[in-house]
Design a protein around this motif. Structure first.
Motif, PDB file in Angstrom:
ATOM      1  N   UNK A  60       2.029  25.385   0.531  1.00  0.00           N
ATOM      2  CA  UNK A  60       3.023  24.496  -0.062  1.00  0.00           C
ATOM      3  C   UNK A  60       2.708  24.210  -1.531  1.00  0.00           C
ATOM      4  N   UNK A  61       1.439  24.166  -1.875  1.00  0.00           N
ATOM      5  CA  UNK A  61       1.050  23.882  -3.250  1.00  0.00           C
ATOM      6  C   UNK A  61      -0.441  23.975  -3.424  1.00  0.00           C
ATOM      7  N   UNK A  62      -0.862  24.267  -4.655  1.00  0.00           N
ATOM      8  CA  UNK A  62      -2.275  24.475  -4.958  1.00  0.00           C
ATOM      9  C   UNK A  62      -2.501  24.108  -6.425  1.00  0.00           C
ATOM     10  N   UNK A  63      -3.631  23.510  -6.779  1.00  0.00           N
ATOM     11  CA  UNK A  63      -3.834  23.090  -8.168  1.00  0.00           C
ATOM     12  C   UNK A  63      -3.792  24.226  -9.192  1.00  0.00           C
ATOM     13  N   UNK A  64      -4.284  25.406  -8.840  1.00  0.00           N
ATOM     14  CA  UNK A  64      -4.192  26.529  -9.771  1.00  0.00           C
ATOM     15  C   UNK A  64      -2.735  26.910  -9.984  1.00  0.00           C
ATOM     16  N   UNK A  65      -2.005  26.996  -8.901  1.00  0.00           N
ATOM     17  CA  UNK A  65      -0.589  27.329  -8.985  1.00  0.00           C
ATOM     18  C   UNK A  65       0.187  26.261  -9.759  1.00  0.00           C
ATOM     19  N   UNK A  66      -0.234  25.014  -9.620  1.00  0.00           N
ATOM     20  CA  UNK A  66       0.464  23.920 -10.296  1.00  0.00           C
ATOM     21  C   UNK A  66       0.389  24.058 -11.811  1.00  0.00           C
ATOM     22  N   UNK A  78      12.415  23.845 -18.745  1.00  0.00           N
ATOM     23  CA  UNK A  78      12.894  23.289 -17.490  1.00  0.00           C
ATOM     24  C   UNK A  78      12.181  22.002 -17.126  1.00  0.00           C
ATOM     25  N   UNK A  79      12.631  21.382 -16.038  1.00  0.00           N
ATOM     26  CA  UNK A  79      12.028  20.122 -15.591  1.00  0.00           C
ATOM     27  C   UNK A  79      10.867  20.340 -14.624  1.00  0.00           C
ATOM     28  N   UNK A  80      10.887  21.441 -13.877  1.00  0.00           N
ATOM     29  CA  UNK A  80       9.838  21.725 -12.897  1.00  0.00           C
ATOM     30  C   UNK A  80       9.965  23.175 -12.480  1.00  0.00           C
ATOM     31  N   UNK A  81       8.920  23.686 -11.834  1.00  0.00           N
ATOM     32  CA  UNK A  81       8.931  25.083 -11.389  1.00  0.00           C
ATOM     33  C   UNK A  81       8.176  25.210 -10.081  1.00  0.00           C
ATOM     34  N   UNK A  82       8.405  26.327  -9.417  1.00  0.00           N
ATOM     35  CA  UNK A  82       7.698  26.654  -8.177  1.00  0.00           C
ATOM     36  C   UNK A  82       7.289  28.112  -8.227  1.00  0.00           C
ATOM     37  N   UNK A  83       6.001  28.374  -8.084  1.00  0.00           N
ATOM     38  CA  UNK A  83       5.488  29.743  -8.045  1.00  0.00           C
ATOM     39  C   UNK A  83       5.486  30.250  -6.609  1.00  0.00           C
ATOM     40  N   UNK A  84       5.867  31.503  -6.442  1.00  0.00           N
ATOM     41  CA  UNK A  84       5.925  32.131  -5.121  1.00  0.00           C
ATOM     42  C   UNK A  84       5.309  33.527  -5.197  1.00  0.00           C
ATOM     43  N   UNK A 280      -4.072  35.186  -7.864  1.00  0.00           N
ATOM     44  CA  UNK A 280      -3.009  35.785  -8.660  1.00  0.00           C
ATOM     45  C   UNK A 280      -2.459  34.800  -9.690  1.00  0.00           C
ATOM     46  N   UNK A 281      -2.366  33.525  -9.320  1.00  0.00           N
ATOM     47  CA  UNK A 281      -1.927  32.506 -10.281  1.00  0.00           C
ATOM     48  C   UNK A 281      -2.872  32.461 -11.475  1.00  0.00           C
ATOM     49  N   UNK A 282      -4.164  32.530 -11.219  1.00  0.00           N
ATOM     50  CA  UNK A 282      -5.166  32.533 -12.288  1.00  0.00           C
ATOM     51  C   UNK A 282      -4.988  33.741 -13.202  1.00  0.00           C
ATOM     52  N   UNK A 283      -4.788  34.909 -12.616  1.00  0.00           N
ATOM     53  CA  UNK A 283      -4.624  36.125 -13.409  1.00  0.00           C
ATOM     54  C   UNK A 283      -3.357  36.053 -14.265  1.00  0.00           C
ATOM     55  N   UNK A 284      -2.288  35.534 -13.698  1.00  0.00           N
ATOM     56  CA  UNK A 284      -1.029  35.440 -14.440  1.00  0.00           C
ATOM     57  C   UNK A 284      -1.133  34.391 -15.543  1.00  0.00           C
ATOM     58  N   UNK A 285      -1.795  33.282 -15.266  1.00  0.00           N
ATOM     59  CA  UNK A 285      -2.034  32.280 -16.304  1.00  0.00           C
ATOM     60  C   UNK A 285      -2.775  32.882 -17.497  1.00  0.00           C
TER      61      UNK A 285
END
Length: 426
Positions: A60-66, A78-84, A280-285
C-alpha cells in the motif's frame, strides 16, 4: 530555503527527500520491509480507517516509494502521486477508479502498441470499452462522447510516431463532456511538457523510460492534478459515494484535491496489488536526479540524427517534430520548446524488409523493446511492438511496415550518425 519556488533541476534532486532522521544518510534509504510496526492499537486503527497517514504494508505504501511519489508530483505540478509496478499497472489502477462495467473511455489512436492492445483486449474482461479518436482531428473526440464516456486518454508525445498532441484542445473537449483528461507523459517527461499546465487532470508515466532513464528498473506512476470535481453528477461513485470498506468515508469530501491519488492507493493498489518494489523506487529516484541533463542531451542528439536521416537517399520520410518541415513542428514549439523528445520514427524506401535489415546491421544502437534509456535503441514496430495489430491499425498508430523507431541516447551524436550511415549504406 526562502519563499522562492525551487527550479526544476533543484526539485529533481531534492523534492520529497530529507536526510534520514535516524542515521543521517543523505541518499534516500531503501526501506526493504514488508510491514511497519504500529505505535499502539489506536494508531493501527486510525491508519486502517484512513484517519491518519502512515505506513502499514509495502503493498500500500513505503517510505522509499513516498519520496519518489512526492518528487514526481512536484515535477509535474500535481497535488499527489502514487507509484506502481509499471506503466501498464498505472493505467489499470487509474481506470478502475473511473469506470464501471459497460462504461466507455475515449483514447487517441496514436498510442504505444501495448496500450492499444491493453485497451482493446484486456480491458474487455472488465467491461470497459474503448472508443478511438484521431488526435489530428479534435472534432473526432467530440463525436466520440456518449453518456457512458468517463474519461479521455492521450499521450503528450505519441509512441512510436513522436507526434505532438494538442493537449489544450482535447482538454476543452473533456471539460465540455465533464470527464477527466488523462495524459501519458512518458515520452516527454515533465522536463519537456507538463500536461497539468495545459489542462490535464491525471498524468501517468512509465517510470521505466526517461524518468528512470537507465534501463534497469520497471515502474509506473499516477499524478493527481487536483483539478477535477469528482462529486459532480454522480459519475464517479468510487470517489463520491460512501466507501463501505472505510466506514462510509466519501473520498472526494474527505481528501479534497488529492482524493483521486488516495482512491488509487486505498482502492486500487490495495486490492489489485501492483506494488513497486522499494529497490526499484530507489533506482528510479537516482535516475530522476539527472533528468534535466539527460533530457536536453537526448533532444539535442535526436535533432541531429533526424536531420541526418532527412537527407539520406535511403530514407523516404522522417517523423520528428523538432524538424521545421514536420507537420507537428508548431505544436512542438508551443508545448515542448526545449526539445521535441528523443523518440521518433522514419520510413525506408525499401519497406518492411529494409526496416528489418537495418535493425540487424546497427552496431551501437541496441535492438530491444524499450525507450528512454541512456543508450540509443532501435526497433521495427511492425514486426515487434505493434505486431498484434492489423496492417491498417499499424499505419493509423504510426507503425507502418516501412517504419523504424529510434530512441536516441546520450552518446556522442557523431557516433550515432556513423552507425546509422554504415547500416543504411549508400
Amino acid at each position: 530555503m526562502s519563499d522562492r519556488l525551487p527550479g526544476f533541476s533543484t526539485l529533481a534532486v531534492h523534492a520529497g527527500a530529507q536526510p534520514d532522521p535516524t542515521t543521517g544518510a543523505r541518499a534516500t534509504p531503501i526501506y526493504q520491509t514488508t510491514s511497519f510496526v504500529f505505535n499502539d492499537a489506536d494508531h493501527a486503527a486510525s491508519l486502517f480507517g484512513l484517519q491518519a497517514f502512515g505506513n502499514i504494508y509495502t503493498r500500500i505504501g513505503n517510505p522509499t516509494n513516498a519520496v519518489l511519489e512526492e518528487r514526481v508530483a512536484a515535477l509535474e505540478g500535481g497535488t499527489a502521486a502514487l507509484a506502481v509496478a509499471s506503466g501498464h499497472a498505472a493505467q489499470v489502477v487509474v481506470l478502475q477508479q473511473l469506470l464501471q462495467p459497460g462504461d466507455e473511455f475515449i483514447a487517441a489512436r496514436k498510442l504505444y502498441g501495448g496500450s492499444i492492445n491493453q485497451f482493446t483486449h484486456a480491458f474487455k474482461s472488465f467491461g470497459w470499452n474503448v472508443v478511438w479518436a484521431d488526435p489530428d482531428d479534435i472534432a473526432s473526440f467530440e463525436r466520440a462522447v456518449t453518456p457512458r464516456t468517463k474519461a479521455i486518454f492521450i499521450e503528450s508525445i505519441a509512441n512510436p510516431a513522436g507526434s505532438i498532441t494538442d493537449i489544450e484542445a482535447i482538454s476543452t473537449v473533456a471539460r465540455k463532456a465533464g470527464v477527466p483528461l488523462i495524459v501519458d507523459n512518458t515520452l516527454a517527461s515533465p522536463y519537456l511538457i507538463r500536461p497539468i499546465d495545459h489542462g490535464a487532470d491525471i498524468v501517468v508515466h512509465s517510470l521505466t523510460k526517461f524518468l528512470g532513464g537507465h534501463g534497469n528498473s520497471i515502474g509506473g506512476i499516477i499524478v493527481d492534478a487536483g483539478t477535477f470535481d469528482w462529486s459532480t453528477g454522480g459519475k464517479y461513485p468510487m470517489l463520491s459515494e460512501p466507501r463501505p470498506e472505510y466506514h462510509g468515508i466519501r473520498l472526494q469530501e474527505t481528501f479534497g484535491n488529492f482524493a483521486f491519488a488516495i482512491a488509487c492507493r486505498v482502492l486500487g493498489l490495495r486490492d489489485l496489488g501492483p506494488a513497486l518494489s522499494p529497490f526499484n523506487a530507489f533506482m528510479i529516484l537516482t535516475g530522476i536526479e539527472t533528468l534535466p541533463l539527460r533530457m536536453q542531451k537526448h533532444c539535442d542528439n535526436a535533432k541531429a540524427v533526424a536531420e541526418f536521416l532527412a537527407g539520406h537517399p535511403a530514407v523516404a520520410a522522417v517523423n520528428y517534430a523538432g524538424l521545421a518541415s514536420d507537420k507537428y513542428h508548431q505544436l512542438a514549439r508551443k508545448y515542448a520548446p526545449k526539445g521535441a523528445g528523443a523518440v521518433f520514427t522514419f520510413s525506408l524506401k525499401g519497406g518492411y524488409d529494409a526496416g528489418v535489415s537495418l535493425v540487424s546491421k546497427l552496431q551501437l544502437f541496441s535492438h530491444l523493446a524499450n525507450v528512454g534509456d541512456t543508450r540509443s535503441l532501435v526497433i521495427h514496430p511492425a514486426s515487434t511492438t505493434h505486431s498484434q495489430l492489423d496492417d491498417a491499425a499499424k499505419v493509423k498508430s504510426g507503425a507502418g511496415p516501412d517504419v523504424v523507431r529510434l530512441s536516441i541516447g546520450i552518446e556522442d551524436k557523431e557516433d550515432l550518425i556513423a552507425d546509422l550511415e554504415q547500416a543504411l549504406g549508400t
